[in-house]
Design an enzyme around this catalytic site. Structure first.
Site, PDB file in Angstrom:
ATOM      1  N   MET A 195      -6.506 -14.724  -1.504  1.00 16.48           N
ATOM      2  CA  MET A 195      -5.637 -14.720  -0.331  1.00 16.48           C
ATOM      3  C   MET A 195      -4.341 -15.470  -0.585  1.00 16.48           C
ATOM      4  O   MET A 195      -3.260 -15.036  -0.167  1.00 16.48           O
ATOM      5  CB  MET A 195      -6.358 -15.326   0.876  1.00 16.48           C
ATOM      6  CG  MET A 195      -5.488 -15.337   2.135  1.00 16.48           C
ATOM      7  SD  MET A 195      -6.297 -16.038   3.579  1.00 16.48           S
ATOM      8  CE  MET A 195      -7.431 -14.720   4.008  1.00 16.48           C
TER       9      MET A 195
ATOM     10  N   TYR B 130     -12.887 -14.100  -7.937  1.00 18.97           N
ATOM     11  CA  TYR B 130     -13.984 -13.513  -7.172  1.00 18.97           C
ATOM     12  C   TYR B 130     -14.599 -12.337  -7.922  1.00 18.97           C
ATOM     13  O   TYR B 130     -13.906 -11.547  -8.570  1.00 18.97           O
ATOM     14  CB  TYR B 130     -13.471 -13.024  -5.815  1.00 18.97           C
ATOM     15  CG  TYR B 130     -13.187 -14.141  -4.831  1.00 18.97           C
ATOM     16  CD1 TYR B 130     -14.206 -14.929  -4.334  1.00 18.97           C
ATOM     17  CD2 TYR B 130     -11.884 -14.387  -4.401  1.00 18.97           C
ATOM     18  CE1 TYR B 130     -13.941 -15.953  -3.430  1.00 18.97           C
ATOM     19  CE2 TYR B 130     -11.610 -15.400  -3.492  1.00 18.97           C
ATOM     20  CZ  TYR B 130     -12.650 -16.172  -3.019  1.00 18.97           C
ATOM     21  OH  TYR B 130     -12.384 -17.185  -2.124  1.00 18.97           O
TER      22      TYR B 130
ATOM     23  N   LYS C 254      13.739   0.470  10.348  1.00 20.59           N
ATOM     24  CA  LYS C 254      12.480   0.244  11.058  1.00 20.59           C
ATOM     25  C   LYS C 254      11.667  -0.843  10.351  1.00 20.59           C
ATOM     26  O   LYS C 254      11.945  -1.222   9.213  1.00 20.59           O
ATOM     27  CB  LYS C 254      11.684   1.548  11.132  1.00 20.59           C
ATOM     28  CG  LYS C 254      11.276   2.097   9.773  1.00 20.59           C
ATOM     29  CD  LYS C 254      10.545   3.417   9.904  1.00 20.59           C
ATOM     30  CE  LYS C 254      10.166   3.973   8.527  1.00 20.59           C
ATOM     31  NZ  LYS C 254       9.409   5.237   8.622  1.00 20.59           N
TER      32      LYS C 254
ATOM     33  N   ARG D 232       3.092  16.255  10.884  1.00 19.55           N
ATOM     34  CA  ARG D 232       3.021  14.910  11.450  1.00 19.55           C
ATOM     35  C   ARG D 232       3.708  15.021  12.795  1.00 19.55           C
ATOM     36  O   ARG D 232       3.529  16.018  13.488  1.00 19.55           O
ATOM     37  CB  ARG D 232       3.692  13.923  10.480  1.00 19.55           C
ATOM     38  CG  ARG D 232       3.271  12.474  10.674  1.00 19.55           C
ATOM     39  CD  ARG D 232       3.837  11.558   9.606  1.00 19.55           C
ATOM     40  NE  ARG D 232       5.301  11.551   9.583  1.00 19.55           N
ATOM     41  CZ  ARG D 232       6.029  10.765   8.789  1.00 19.55           C
ATOM     42  NH1 ARG D 232       5.418   9.947   7.935  1.00 19.55           N
ATOM     43  NH2 ARG D 232       7.345  10.803   8.825  1.00 19.55           N
TER      44      ARG D 232
END
Length: 378
Positions: free
Chosen positions: A321, A269, A41, A143
């Protein structure tokens, strides 16, 4: 492949041979008569199902699990007709005929879904049965899965089970990576009870319970079909022991800049990182858009590649990023001159290692690796 060949992108190397060896290792540990499937998957956990699934097929895998109908259709087009493909999250109302046409086996979790499957596949056999499907029961994961009360009601309508053509019953272990956890034997007892009761109505139904870690719990958990996922891709199925799986991924990224810090400075940052005067920093390509989770900021590490040497170095400051920063003060002048790239993932710093410092698991790291890397398959 040299740094110049992948320029500014980073290079993600995926070892298909290692995936095949991991599959063989898992299969060899199964009880007699238990088949070994493969969970592919999420694009084979982010590594590329179009490459991974055929490699597994070549190693003898004939049972595959995906998450969605679209993934199943993609996989059906990739592999020969002799494979079985199960859709773990089932199908949406109205897509029954599409699922049956692709010869996919949906995993259903309610009586209503079974009724819709009978009515909507349009592929009844000579005995009036729908195309094959699977039934998932909840043994303690809470679940996806049919609960005890609904299962008991289902057994009261055996004709529905017959028409639905249920071929497989399965459930999922919640704590298989903790072998001594009491949840494991408790779930096993519940699953055995579900299987026994269903086989009174559907004598030939197969059972599947063990995931990657479940295979390591022993024969009692194996049943007819095991379905490993993460361990195929190198993640440790038993985190409290040495990892028996071969590493599958290697990620290298280029150094964009080296710089000497001439005075104490904040880094990144939030000014959370601190570099002292006289230290050396390297800025590398690869940030949170590429799977380097921000939660490892200031705690991660990597291997600096200086010629034939690999030197472990710490991350400094927050992950951005597109970039992150490492402290390379431990490197000599000669090593810095040879430094062109960093190994962000490999034998020296694994998926499990990165997941631990990021406060998550190797699965999330693996499936988060972005599409900006050049990919090479071995």
């Amino acid at each position: 492949m040299s740094i110049s060949e992948y320029e500014n992108e980073g290079l993600l190397t995926i070892d298909l041979g290692a995936i095949g060896d991991n599959y063989a290792w898992l299969r060899e540990r199964l009880a007699d008569g238990c088949r070994c499937a493969a969970v592919v998957k999420a694009d084979a956990y982010g590594l590329g199902v179009s490459e991974v699934a055929p490699a597994l097929y070549r190693r003898g895998c004939r049972d595959f699990f995906v998450a969605t109908l679209a993934e199943g259709e993609q996989l059906r087009a990739l592999l020969p007709a002799d494979v079985s493909i199960c859709v773990l999250t089932g199908i949406r109302p109205g897509t029954e005929r599409r699922c049956a046409a692709a010869k996919l086996m949906p995993i259903l979790v309610t009586v209503e879904q079974l009724r819709r499957w009978c009515a909507g596949t349009g592929s009844e056999d000579s005995n009036g049965r729908a195309a094959p499907c699977a039934l998932k029961v909840d043994t303690g994961m809470t679940r996806l899965g049919m609960g005890e009360e609904e299962f008991a009601r289902l057994l009261q309508v055996p004709e529905l089970l017959g028409r639905a053509n249920v071929q497989l019953i399965l459930s999922h272990l919640a704590c298989a990576d903790e072998p001594s956890h009491p949840q494991n034997p408790a779930q096993l007892a519940r699953f055995n009870d579900f299987v026994r009761r269903l086989r009174r109505v559907c004598p030939g139904v197969l059972a599947s319970f063990a995931n990657s870690s479940g295979i390591c719990l022993g024969d009692a958990y194996h049943f007819d079909l095991a379905r490993p996922g993460s361990a195929l891709y190198g993640i440790n199925p038993l985190p409290d022991r040495e990892n028996p799986m071969r590493p599958v991924v290697n990620l290298r990224v280029p150094v964009l800049q080296q710089r000497e810090i001439t005075r104490d400075s904040a880094v990144g940052y939030g000014a959370e990182g601190r570099a002292v005067a006289g230290s050396w920093l390297a800025v590398v390509r690869g940030g949170y858009a590429d799977g380097m989770l921000r939660t490892q900021s200031g705690r991660g590490r990597a291997m600096a590649i200086a010629g034939d040497e690999k030197i472990p170095v710490p991350m400094l400051g927050r992950v951005s990023m597109d970039t992150c920063v490492f402290d390379i003060s431990a490197l000599s002048t000669v090593q810095r001159a040879r430094l062109e790239e960093f190994e962000l993932l490999g034998e020296g710093w694994t998926l499990d290692d990165m997941g631990a410092v990021a406060g998550t698991i190797g699965y999330e790291i693996l499936t988060s690796l972005g599409r900006r890397y050049r990919r090479r398959y071995l």
